[in-house]
Design an enzyme around this catalytic site. Structure first.
Site, PDB file in Angstrom:
ATOM      1  CB  CYS A 233      -0.714   0.015   1.266  1.00 50.63           C
ATOM      2  SG  CYS A 233      -2.157  -1.409   1.447  1.00 50.63           S
ATOM      3  CB  ALA A 235       0.126   6.038  -2.864  1.00 44.58           C
ATOM      4  CE  LYS A 239       5.675   4.234   6.380  1.00 44.28           C
ATOM      5  NZ  LYS A 239       4.588   5.218   6.126  1.00 44.28           N
ATOM      6  CG  ASP A 257      -2.051   3.346  -2.925  1.00 45.12           C
ATOM      7  OD1 ASP A 257      -1.493   3.395  -1.788  1.00 45.12           O
ATOM      8  OD2 ASP A 257      -3.284   3.785  -3.170  1.00 45.12           O
ATOM      9  NE  ARG A 262      -3.163   8.304  -0.454  1.00 42.31           N
ATOM     10  CZ  ARG A 262      -3.983   8.383   0.384  1.00 42.31           C
ATOM     11  NH1 ARG A 262      -4.660   9.172   0.674  1.00 42.31           N
ATOM     12  NH2 ARG A 262      -4.199   6.978   1.288  1.00 42.31           N
ATOM     13  CG  ASP A 284      -7.504  -4.926  -3.974  1.00 40.72           C
ATOM     14  OD1 ASP A 284      -6.656  -5.080  -2.964  1.00 40.72           O
ATOM     15  OD2 ASP A 284      -8.632  -5.326  -3.969  1.00 40.72           O
ATOM     16  CG  ASP A 304       2.267   2.317   6.151  1.00 37.10           C
ATOM     17  OD1 ASP A 304       2.141   2.369   7.104  1.00 37.10           O
ATOM     18  OD2 ASP A 304       2.541   3.431   5.464  1.00 37.10           O
ATOM     19  CB  CYS A 358       0.095   6.512  11.255  1.00 39.33           C
ATOM     20  SG  CYS A 358      -1.299   6.984   9.958  1.00 39.33           S
TER      21      CYS A 358
HETATM   22  C1  LIG Z   1      -1.194   4.819   5.136  1.00 43.20           C
HETATM   23  S1  LIG Z   1      -1.280   5.111   3.292  1.00 43.20           S
HETATM   24  C2  LIG Z   1       0.328   4.256   2.683  1.00 43.20           C
HETATM   25  C3  LIG Z   1       1.377   5.262   2.969  1.00 43.20           C
HETATM   26  C4  LIG Z   1       2.672   4.958   2.346  1.00 43.20           C
HETATM   27  N1  LIG Z   1       3.047   3.640   2.817  1.00 43.20           N
HETATM   28  C5  LIG Z   1       3.848   6.120   2.340  1.00 43.20           C
HETATM   29  O1  LIG Z   1       4.679   5.850   3.187  1.00 43.20           O
HETATM   30  O2  LIG Z   1       3.869   7.135   1.661  1.00 43.20           O
HETATM   31  C6  LIG Z   1      -2.138   3.741   2.858  1.00 43.20           C
HETATM   32  C7  LIG Z   1      -2.430   3.574   1.532  1.00 43.20           C
HETATM   33  O3  LIG Z   1      -3.144   2.053   0.978  1.00 43.20           O
HETATM   34  C8  LIG Z   1      -3.962   2.391   0.192  1.00 43.20           C
HETATM   35  N2  LIG Z   1      -4.933   1.209  -0.137  1.00 43.20           N
HETATM   36  C9  LIG Z   1      -5.862   0.915   0.607  1.00 43.20           C
HETATM   37  N3  LIG Z   1      -6.282  -0.354   0.287  1.00 43.20           N
HETATM   38  C10 LIG Z   1      -5.646  -0.676  -0.483  1.00 43.20           C
HETATM   39  C11 LIG Z   1      -5.424  -2.112  -1.566  1.00 43.20           C
HETATM   40  N4  LIG Z   1      -6.392  -2.911  -0.941  1.00 43.20           N
HETATM   41  N5  LIG Z   1      -4.542  -2.058  -2.072  1.00 43.20           N
HETATM   42  C12 LIG Z   1      -3.459  -1.431  -2.250  1.00 43.20           C
HETATM   43  N6  LIG Z   1      -3.448  -0.112  -1.558  1.00 43.20           N
HETATM   44  C13 LIG Z   1      -4.478   0.060  -0.841  1.00 43.20           C
HETATM   45  C14 LIG Z   1      -4.455   3.921   0.168  1.00 43.20           C
HETATM   46  O4  LIG Z   1      -4.961   4.434  -1.226  1.00 43.20           O
HETATM   47  C15 LIG Z   1      -3.289   4.640   0.712  1.00 43.20           C
HETATM   48  O5  LIG Z   1      -2.719   5.106  -0.315  1.00 43.20           O
END
Ligand SMILES: C[S@@+](CC[C@H](N)C(=O)[O-])C[C@H]1O[C@@H](n2cnc3c(N)ncnc32)[C@H](O)[C@@H]1O
Length: 459
Positions: A233, A235, A239, A257, A262, A284, A304, A358
């Site tokens: 995940c 965006a 990280k 993502d 994002r 996904d 994350d 977080c």
């Molecule tokens: C906490 S943020 C991630 C922050 C990122 N790791 C960083 O350090 O910049 C969580 C991300 O998970 C993505 N997300 C949510 N469900 C998801 C899925 N099923 N598959 C992939 N990404 C997903 C969201 O769009 C969001 O951008």
């Protein structure tokens, strides 16, 4: 609608650590910056109250297309602000729910024995008070190195104080003094008022403005150069760029993502950071097949996932009162987090996974890790991560202390949680710096009694 949409986008950016409130507001295309700033601050100030009202009115269940951040902004305006002045297609929708929302708001006041809206803030459990936290800055070793960066900053009048000996020194930071962090390599620490968003080293991608706690996941995953990594995940990619720096751009990062917007931001950020080993996919993670030959060499996964963001320091929001998620939201998030962690463990060559949020809620942290360890039947175990880190997982199951927690009070960072899981029969292929990870320990716990608590305390 433009104002409400822009405010929702800023809230979403804050939750995903895309920048400070100020940079996100100024980076938005909304012209009236003061108006946008005020709306975001006020919405955030009442975040916990709004979550509670939206949750009990079941607004998001009834309006599946309404995104949580936009809902929060609209409900703020409706109940606490100036009333909905625009709102486009959402205005009639909110009007339909108005009576219900007002009733839930009134019920909340009765329940908390308050009459004024302001008093709801003080009565909100777990509201994070404003603390003066230092500013952490990661040196991007894909573009520069620590010595050159320190020299550059010194020439600009910053005064380098060496490696910090502990948190007290960081608490006392002021003016143009800066330290190297006591635990994390390549992490510089400045006083709380320092804003480097316009600094040429930041603009050139040499510096990454990243909270110390958010540097832990990549650091603890520690993939060696040449290895294959999934950032599940990813965006907006802070990280991911950290992982690329650890890989020295050698090897491969598969970054997924769901959110195309994002990912677009992420592509810009990665280019600026000089990342060349990353494949980005708008996919996904749950539908990424572990048996796909492309991922047969993936030994490291950073997970994350989306979370409640309840640990975001008020510093990041520049207003007190970070959000307390509703139980419904926590339940839904924890369900996704479990599925995602379980999916990560099913990649055949996987050696290590780092799970981070977080959030300060145990439902999204210790409970998720415990359930997955139990479900997985001993194939993976918890690593005692970063033994010198002062704040550990809540003692909700034997072994939870191997996890890491972070908080403004204990670690001068945002609220954060990290767990490192390693294959039990595996040979770790990355050299672990002694500071970063300790011995892997078996940690499967007896099944706990399930409780869903709102906003578990972290310290
Ligand atoms: C906490 S943020 C991630 C922050 C990122 N790791 C960083 O350090 O910049 C969580 C991300 O998970 C993505 N997300 C949510 N469900 C998801 C899925 N099923 N598959 C992939 N990404 C997903 C969201 O769009 C969001 O951008």
């Amino acid at each position: 609608m433009a104002l409400y949409g822009a405010a929702a986008a800023v809230l979403s950016g804050l939750e995903a650590h895309q920048g400070s409130l100020k940079s996100l507001v100024y980076g938005s295309r909304f012209q009236n910056v003061r108006q946008l700033y005020a709306l975001v601050c006020e919405t955030q100030r009442y975040s916990a109250v709004l979550d509670a009202v939206i949750g009990s009115a079941r607004l998001l269940e009834a309006e599946k297309k309404l995104k949580p951040h936009l809902a929060k902004v609209l409900v703020y305006e409706l109940l606490l602000g100036r009333g909905l002045r625009g709102g486009g297609r959402w205005k009639p929708v909110l009007s339909r729910h108005k009576a219900r929302l007002q009733a839930e708001f009134a019920r909340l006041k009765v329940k908390r024995c308050v009459s004024r809206n302001e008093d709801l803030l003080e009565s909100t459990p777990g509201a994070v008070q404003e603390l003066q936290l230092p500013r952490f800055v990661r040196v991007n070793t894909l573009k520069t190195n620590l010595d050159d960066t320190i020299d550059y900053l010194k020439r600009e009048g910053y005064s380098y104080q060496g490696r910090a000996s502990g948190l007290d020194e960081l608490r006392a930071l002021e003016g143009k003094l800066f330290f190297l962090d006591s635990l994390l390599p390549e992490l510089l620490v400045f006083s709380s008022g320092t804003d480097l968003h316009k600094h040429p080293l930041y603009q050139a991608g040499h510096l990454i403005l990243q909270d110390k706690a958010s540097c832990l996941p990549a650091m603890l995953l520690a993939p060696p150069p040449g290895s294959h990594v999934i950032d599940a995940c990813a965006a907006p990619g802070n990280k991911t760029s950290h992982l690329a720096a650890l890989l020295k751009n050698q090897g491969k990062i598969f970054a997924f993502d769901l959110d195309a917007g994002r990912l677009a931001t992420m592509a810009t950020l990665l280019t600026r950071a000089g990342v060349s080993c990353c494949e980005i996919a708008n996919e996904d993670f749950l539908s990424v097949s572990p048996s796909d030959p492309r991922y047969c060499r993936v030994q490291y996964i950073l997970l994350d996932p989306s979370c409640s963001g309840s640990g975001m320091a008020s510093r990041q929001l520049e207003e007190p009162g970070a959000g307390t998620p509703s139980q419904e939201r926590l339940h839904a998030l924890a369900g996704f987090q479990r599925r995602a962690l379980s999916h990560a463990l099913s990649f055949p060559a996987l050696q290590r996974v780092v799970y981070s949020t977080c959030s300060v809620c145990r439902e999204e942290n210790e409970d998720v890790v415990q359930d997955i360890l139990e479900q997985d039947g001993g194939a993976f175990r918890l690593v005692h991560a970063l033994p010198l880190w002062p704040q550990r997982g809540l003692g909700t199951f034997p072994g939870a202390e191997h996890c890491i927690r972070a908080s403004p009070e204990a670690t001068l960072t945002g609220g954060f949680f990290v767990a490192v899981l390693e294959r039990a029969d595996g040979q770790s292929s990355s050299p672990e710096p002694q500071l970063l990870a300790g011995k892997a320990v078996p940690s499967v716990a007896p099944k706990k009694k399930k409780r869903c608590r709102q906003n578990a305390s972290t310290t």
